[in-house]
Motif scaffolding. Structure first.
Motif, short mmCIF file in Angstrom:
data_model
loop_
_atom_site.label_atom_id
_atom_site.label_comp_id
_atom_site.label_asym_id
_atom_site.label_seq_id
_atom_site.Cartn_x
_atom_site.Cartn_y
_atom_site.Cartn_z
N ARG A 30 2.07 5.48 10.35
CA ARG A 30 2.38 6.95 11.05
C ARG A 30 2.82 7.23 9.15
NH1 ARG A 30 3.51 4.44 15.74
NH2 ARG A 30 3.17 4.96 17.23
N VAL A 31 2.56 8.13 9.22
CA VAL A 31 2.54 8.87 7.67
C VAL A 31 2.39 10.71 8.09
CG1 VAL A 31 1.85 9.32 5.15
CG2 VAL A 31 1.67 7.05 6.37
N SER A 32 3.36 11.27 7.87
CA SER A 32 3.33 12.71 8.17
C SER A 32 3.19 13.44 6.97
CB SER A 32 5.24 13.58 8.28
OG SER A 32 5.20 12.76 9.93
N ALA A 33 2.15 14.92 8.28
CA ALA A 33 1.55 15.69 6.40
C ALA A 33 2.11 15.93 5.78
CB ALA A 33 1.41 17.10 7.02
N ASP A 39 -7.57 13.59 4.65
CA ASP A 39 -6.37 13.45 5.08
C ASP A 39 -5.55 12.64 4.25
OD1 ASP A 39 -7.46 14.33 7.01
OD2 ASP A 39 -8.87 12.91 8.17
N CYS A 40 -6.02 11.75 3.12
CA CYS A 40 -5.05 11.35 2.64
C CYS A 40 -5.32 10.51 1.40
CB CYS A 40 -4.85 9.91 3.26
SG CYS A 40 -4.71 8.52 3.97
N SER A 41 -4.51 9.96 -0.25
CA SER A 41 -4.74 9.46 -1.00
C SER A 41 -3.79 7.74 -0.39
CB SER A 41 -4.87 10.00 -1.85
OG SER A 41 -3.34 10.02 -2.39
N ILE A 78 0.63 -1.27 -0.07
CA ILE A 78 0.21 0.42 -0.15
C ILE A 78 1.23 1.12 -0.12
CG2 ILE A 78 -1.80 0.98 1.18
CD1 ILE A 78 -2.80 -0.82 2.74
N ILE A 79 0.52 1.97 -1.14
CA ILE A 79 1.22 2.98 -0.87
C ILE A 79 0.19 3.82 -0.77
CG2 ILE A 79 2.20 4.84 -2.28
CD1 ILE A 79 3.31 2.73 -4.03
N ILE A 80 0.73 5.63 0.87
CA ILE A 80 -0.11 6.21 0.97
C ILE A 80 0.81 7.23 0.50
CG2 ILE A 80 -1.81 6.89 3.26
CD1 ILE A 80 -1.31 3.77 4.01
N THR A 81 0.00 8.56 0.31
CA THR A 81 0.17 9.87 0.65
C THR A 81 -0.86 11.13 1.29
OG1 THR A 81 1.60 9.50 -1.90
CG2 THR A 81 0.83 11.46 -0.53
N ALA A 82 0.14 11.32 2.56
CA ALA A 82 -1.13 11.37 3.84
C ALA A 82 -1.11 13.24 3.37
CB ALA A 82 -0.18 11.81 5.10
N ASN A 111 -2.42 14.93 6.15
CA ASN A 111 -2.63 15.31 6.96
C ASN A 111 -2.02 14.22 7.90
OD1 ASN A 111 -4.00 17.80 6.99
ND2 ASN A 111 -5.55 16.33 6.46
N ASN A 112 -1.22 14.85 8.94
CA ASN A 112 -0.91 13.38 9.96
C ASN A 112 -1.58 12.93 10.56
OD1 ASN A 112 2.29 14.93 9.50
ND2 ASN A 112 1.70 15.63 12.33
N ILE A 113 -1.21 11.34 9.70
CA ILE A 113 -2.25 10.13 9.99
C ILE A 113 -1.41 8.96 10.50
CG2 ILE A 113 -3.70 11.23 7.93
CD1 ILE A 113 -2.64 8.86 6.74
N GLU A 114 -3.18 8.04 11.83
CA GLU A 114 -2.06 6.79 12.15
C GLU A 114 -3.16 5.73 11.66
OE1 GLU A 114 -1.41 6.58 15.31
OE2 GLU A 114 -0.20 8.81 15.93
N ILE A 115 -2.45 4.58 10.88
CA ILE A 115 -3.52 4.04 10.91
C ILE A 115 -2.75 2.13 11.45
CG2 ILE A 115 -4.32 1.97 8.65
CD1 ILE A 115 -3.40 4.74 6.67
#
Length: 208
Positions: free
Chosen positions: A21-24, A53-55, A3-7, A9-13
């Motif tokens: 955790r992915v930073s904004a 918040d992300c894609s 999974i490739i996540i672009t944040a 905002n700061n997120i946690e999954i």
């Protein structure tokens, strides 16, 4: 599966390594090993996407290509500004990054025209069309010579034209998804407007 996540905002999954955790503004990839993990992660991801918040996108992993039955996607975004330096070309091929994984099976195709292509006040281009396909099977097997010029209908379509067979199942493993923009009566750098997104969907069946 990766999974490739672009944040945004700061997120946690939950369920992902390091708490997901992915930073904004950052893009981070995570490998998954189990169907159950993906089911839980997708619920949270879809909530985050809905909230802006992300894609995210799914990509095969070399170590673990993903549970059978998942649908993967390759996409190409094309805008008129991409051809600003093409002062001697009337056609140009735009590739999606990298060859498709071995065993990839075509599942579908979609084109979304968000702005028609034109040359503004210059008015020297007579037409603009798009082809979509693969570098080996043919560059027009998904879309063949479809109008994207002034007067074309905005929105989503699913492939058309003489050579287009977007719904035919075919082995596309090792091939590169690509699209070609062609204009007449002038060069590509004359374009002053236009944007289109093409997407190709595939799956990875179990080995025979």
């Amino acid at each position: 599966m990766k999974i490739i996540i672009t944040a945004v905002n700061n997120i946690e999954i939950p369920y992902l390594p390091d708490g997901g955790r992915v930073s904004a503004g950052a893009t981070k990839s995570f490998d998954l090993q189990h169907n159950k993990t993906w089911d839980d992660v997708k619920v949270k991801l879809d909530e985050l996407v809905t909230d802006g918040d992300c894609s995210y996108e799914l990509a095969p992993s070399d170590a673990y290509p993903g549970p059978d039955g998942l649908i993967y996607k390759r996409s190409i975004e094309i805008g008129f500004a991409d051809f600003a330096e093409e002062s001697s070309l009337t056609a140009d091929v735009v590739d999606a990054d990298g060859a498709l994984p071995d065993g990839a099976l075509l599942m579908g195709y979609r084109k979304t025209l968000t702005a028609v292509f034109n040359d503004g006040d210059t008015a020297v281009i007579d037409s603009a069309v798009i082809d979509a396909g693969f570098d080996t099977d043919g560059g027009d097997v998904l879309d063949d010579g479809q109008d994207i010029f002034t007067g074309a209908t905005l929105g989503t379509s699913f492939g058309a034209g003489t050579n287009a067979l977007p719904n035919a199942r075919r082995d596309v493993g090792g091939q590169t998804f690509q699209a070609t923009i062609t204009v007449t009566s002038a060069n590509l750098n004359t374009l002053a407007a236009g944007a289109v997104l093409v997407e190709m969907f595939y799956t990875l069946p179990p080995a025979v």
